[in-house]
Design a protein around this motif. Structure first.
Motif, PDB file in Angstrom:
ATOM      1  N   UNK A 182       0.860  -1.185   0.000  1.00  0.00           N
ATOM      2  CA  UNK A 182       0.000   0.000   0.000  1.00  0.00           C
ATOM      3  C   UNK A 182       0.890   1.226   0.000  1.00  0.00           C
ATOM      4  N   UNK A 183       0.443   2.307  -0.658  1.00  0.00           N
ATOM      5  CA  UNK A 183       1.186   3.556  -0.628  1.00  0.00           C
ATOM      6  C   UNK A 183       1.077   4.211   0.731  1.00  0.00           C
ATOM      7  N   UNK A 184       1.783   5.298   0.903  1.00  0.00           N
ATOM      8  CA  UNK A 184       1.752   5.988   2.175  1.00  0.00           C
ATOM      9  C   UNK A 184       0.392   6.604   2.446  1.00  0.00           C
ATOM     10  N   UNK A 185       0.225   7.108   3.647  1.00  0.00           N
ATOM     11  CA  UNK A 185      -1.035   7.721   4.032  1.00  0.00           C
ATOM     12  C   UNK A 185      -0.962   8.229   5.450  1.00  0.00           C
ATOM     13  N   UNK A 186      -2.057   8.783   5.878  1.00  0.00           N
ATOM     14  CA  UNK A 186      -2.132   9.308   7.239  1.00  0.00           C
ATOM     15  C   UNK A 186      -2.261   8.160   8.234  1.00  0.00           C
ATOM     16  N   UNK A 187      -2.194   8.502   9.492  1.00  0.00           N
ATOM     17  CA  UNK A 187      -2.326   7.492  10.545  1.00  0.00           C
ATOM     18  C   UNK A 187      -3.682   6.815  10.456  1.00  0.00           C
ATOM     19  N   UNK A 188      -4.734   7.586  10.191  1.00  0.00           N
ATOM     20  CA  UNK A 188      -6.071   6.992  10.083  1.00  0.00           C
ATOM     21  C   UNK A 188      -6.164   6.054   8.893  1.00  0.00           C
ATOM     22  N   UNK A 189      -5.524   6.423   7.768  1.00  0.00           N
ATOM     23  CA  UNK A 189      -5.572   5.575   6.580  1.00  0.00           C
ATOM     24  C   UNK A 189      -4.857   4.247   6.805  1.00  0.00           C
ATOM     25  N   UNK A 190      -3.805   4.270   7.611  1.00  0.00           N
ATOM     26  CA  UNK A 190      -3.009   3.051   7.824  1.00  0.00           C
ATOM     27  C   UNK A 190      -3.475   2.250   9.036  1.00  0.00           C
ATOM     28  N   UNK A 191      -4.561   2.637   9.669  1.00  0.00           N
ATOM     29  CA  UNK A 191      -5.039   1.919  10.850  1.00  0.00           C
ATOM     30  C   UNK A 191      -5.318   0.440  10.579  1.00  0.00           C
ATOM     31  N   UNK A 192      -5.911   0.054   9.429  1.00  0.00           N
ATOM     32  CA  UNK A 192      -6.172  -1.385   9.216  1.00  0.00           C
ATOM     33  C   UNK A 192      -4.913  -2.242   9.299  1.00  0.00           C
ATOM     34  N   UNK A 193      -3.747  -1.668   8.984  1.00  0.00           N
ATOM     35  CA  UNK A 193      -2.515  -2.455   8.980  1.00  0.00           C
ATOM     36  C   UNK A 193      -1.884  -2.548  10.368  1.00  0.00           C
ATOM     37  N   UNK A 194      -2.511  -1.899  11.344  1.00  0.00           N
ATOM     38  CA  UNK A 194      -2.112  -2.082  12.746  1.00  0.00           C
ATOM     39  C   UNK A 194      -3.201  -2.799  13.525  1.00  0.00           C
ATOM     40  N   UNK A 195      -4.137  -3.408  12.804  1.00  0.00           N
ATOM     41  CA  UNK A 195      -5.238  -4.111  13.459  1.00  0.00           C
ATOM     42  C   UNK A 195      -4.751  -5.447  14.017  1.00  0.00           C
ATOM     43  N   UNK A 196      -5.233  -5.805  15.196  1.00  0.00           N
ATOM     44  CA  UNK A 196      -4.798  -7.044  15.854  1.00  0.00           C
ATOM     45  C   UNK A 196      -5.172  -8.273  15.043  1.00  0.00           C
ATOM     46  N   UNK A 197      -6.370  -8.265  14.450  1.00  0.00           N
ATOM     47  CA  UNK A 197      -6.799  -9.423  13.656  1.00  0.00           C
ATOM     48  C   UNK A 197      -5.865  -9.661  12.485  1.00  0.00           C
ATOM     49  N   UNK A 198      -5.487  -8.594  11.776  1.00  0.00           N
ATOM     50  CA  UNK A 198      -4.582  -8.740  10.634  1.00  0.00           C
ATOM     51  C   UNK A 198      -3.199  -9.192  11.091  1.00  0.00           C
ATOM     52  N   UNK A 199      -2.710  -8.645  12.182  1.00  0.00           N
ATOM     53  CA  UNK A 199      -1.386  -9.043  12.671  1.00  0.00           C
ATOM     54  C   UNK A 199      -1.342 -10.525  13.032  1.00  0.00           C
ATOM     55  N   UNK A 200      -2.376 -10.996  13.670  1.00  0.00           N
ATOM     56  CA  UNK A 200      -2.396 -12.419  14.046  1.00  0.00           C
ATOM     57  C   UNK A 200      -2.577 -13.303  12.813  1.00  0.00           C
ATOM     58  N   UNK A 201      -3.298 -12.839  11.814  1.00  0.00           N
ATOM     59  CA  UNK A 201      -3.442 -13.608  10.572  1.00  0.00           C
ATOM     60  C   UNK A 201      -2.104 -13.714   9.861  1.00  0.00           C
TER      61      UNK A 201
END
Length: 420
Positions: free
Chosen positions: A214-233
């Motif tokens: 994914x390209x860069x973005x704001x903190x809000x835009x990148x929130x899905x990539x700091x999600x616990x569900x995604x990290x554990x997956x």
């Protein structure tokens, strides 16, 4: 609480509740619930013209669950920070059941946006939790294959990140193939779509490495990539994962869980496949160095052989053998003499031991006139061991005879035996 009687309303098909009675009772129960604070992400915001009520769908970022909110239109329009779809908010409301349509909603009376500081604090708490569980452990990082034939790519549809990865990787290694899964990379549906694509690519045996770009973005835009569900997956995947989310300053949690973090999607493309031109140049250079090293080795070995051939031991190899021949002969004679002396001494010692053994053995004792008397498998040691009628076996020097015991003989007053 006792069970209602069979004739009570709503407890039998003969006496059912009307719809209004059920709706009224449900509304009464829900109305007893107090106000509650809820956090989520706005998935949909609808403000119909000429209405005083705004309808909001609040979605859980980590699960496929949502909640319908209603609030006065002025609450949305007069918010200090614009309330838009995709924003993280805190709402306070009271559960409400609308009896007219039989629908449940949360009647909101306060909306607060979740600030950047709060989001970063939550991400930091999640980072510490995942680190304590060992998801960032370098020992768990899987190595990337040197030359993957199929690369899985998860990115936004027609995004610059997809173009960069495919173009750069194809330019470096034209034979590489991609399995591309286009998903949302921000917003309330991003986590669920990315996790679904990740599981699908991880289950494909042809995919050897997966790139999350994914390209860069704001903190809000990148929130899905700091999600616990995604990290554990990501941690649960068997296929190596490359995280290429954002640019160099960005650092979502998926970068720490992934097997390799790339600074940009372009950097990820350079890391997953080698450069064909560079590899070809390396092969040419290695061949040239190998030829030079082989020639130097042959020359060095030739010089070594020449030096060995000039040595006296190789010029006349029999000279050293002749010098050692007499010494070997003397050693053989001395060895044979010592062995003969040892054998004679041991033979004499064995003869002495044999004579002693013969003298002390039972055969010599029997030859001197003694006998061995046995009763069954027992050797007689006392007259009490052979009462009258006992079968005896008497062994002498040249054989054995059978006998039968008459018991202990009777003795007269003057000491003469009268027994048989």
């Amino acid at each position: 609480m006792s069970a209602p009687a069979p004739g009570s309303p709503g407890q039998s098909p003969e006496n059912p509740f009307p719809v209004r009675a059920v709706s009224t009772r449900v509304a009464a129960w829900i109305d007893k619930l107090g106000s509650v604070w809820v956090e989520g992400q706005i998935a949909q915001l609808s403000i119909r013209p000429n209405t005083r009520t705004a309808f909001i769908t609040l979605r859980d970022p980590a699960a496929d669950m949502s909640l319908t909110l209603t609030c006065p239109r002025e609450l949305v329009a007069g918010a200090a920070v614009p309330v838009t779809e995709g924003a993280r908010v805190l709402v306070c409301g009271k559960p409400n059941f609308f009896t007219g349509r039989g629908t449940f909603s949360l009647r909101v009376n306060e909306i607060r946006p979740v600030g950047i500081g709060e989001l970063l604090a939550r991400i930091d708490r999640l980072r510490r939790l995942l680190d304590a569980e060992g998801l960032f452990d370098p020992r768990l990082k899987r190595p990337l294959p040197f030359l993957p034939s199929v690369v899985g790519l998860i990115t936004g549809r027609a995004s610059a990140a997809e173009h960069d990865v495919v173009a750069v990787a194809g330019g470096r290694w034209p034979a590489v193939r991609f399995e591309i899964r286009n998903t949302a990379v921000q917003g309330p549906t991003a986590v669920a779509q990315i996790v679904s694509a990740l599981v699908e690519l991880d289950a494909d045996p042809a995919v050897e490495v997966i790139v999350l770009a994914r390209g860069g973005g704001s903190v809000e835009d990148l929130l899905p990539f700091s999600d616990e569900t995604l990290c554990r997956a990501i941690a649960a995947c068997v296929t190596p994962i490359v995280s290429a989310v954002g640019h160099e300053p960005d650092n979502p949690l998926c970068d720490l869980v992934a097997d390799l973090r790339a600074a940009t999607p372009t950097d990820a493309a350079k890391r997953i496949v080698p450069d064909a031109a560079a590899e070809r140049a390396l092969v040419v250079d290695l061949r040239r160095r190998s030829v030079r090293a082989l020639r130097q080795w042959v020359e060095r070995e030739q010089r070594t052989l020449t030096g060995l051939r000039t040595r006296p031991v190789l010029a006349d190899p029999l000279a050293s053998l002749s010098a050692r021949g007499e010494e070997i002969g003397r050693s053989r004679r001395a060895l044979r003499r010592d062995i003969t002396r040892l054998i004679d001494a041991e033979s004499e010692r064995v003869g002495h031991l044999s004579a002693r053994l013969s003298t002390l053995g039972p055969a010599a004792t029997l030859a001197r006139g003694y006998a061995v008397v046995t009763a069954g498998d027992r050797v007689l040691r006392s007259v009490a061991d052979a009462p009258a009628g006992t079968s005896l076996r008497i062994r002498v020097n040249d054989g054995s005879v059978a006998a039968r015991s008459d018991g202990v003989p009777q003795t007269s007053e003057n000491g003469a035996d009268h027994g048989q």
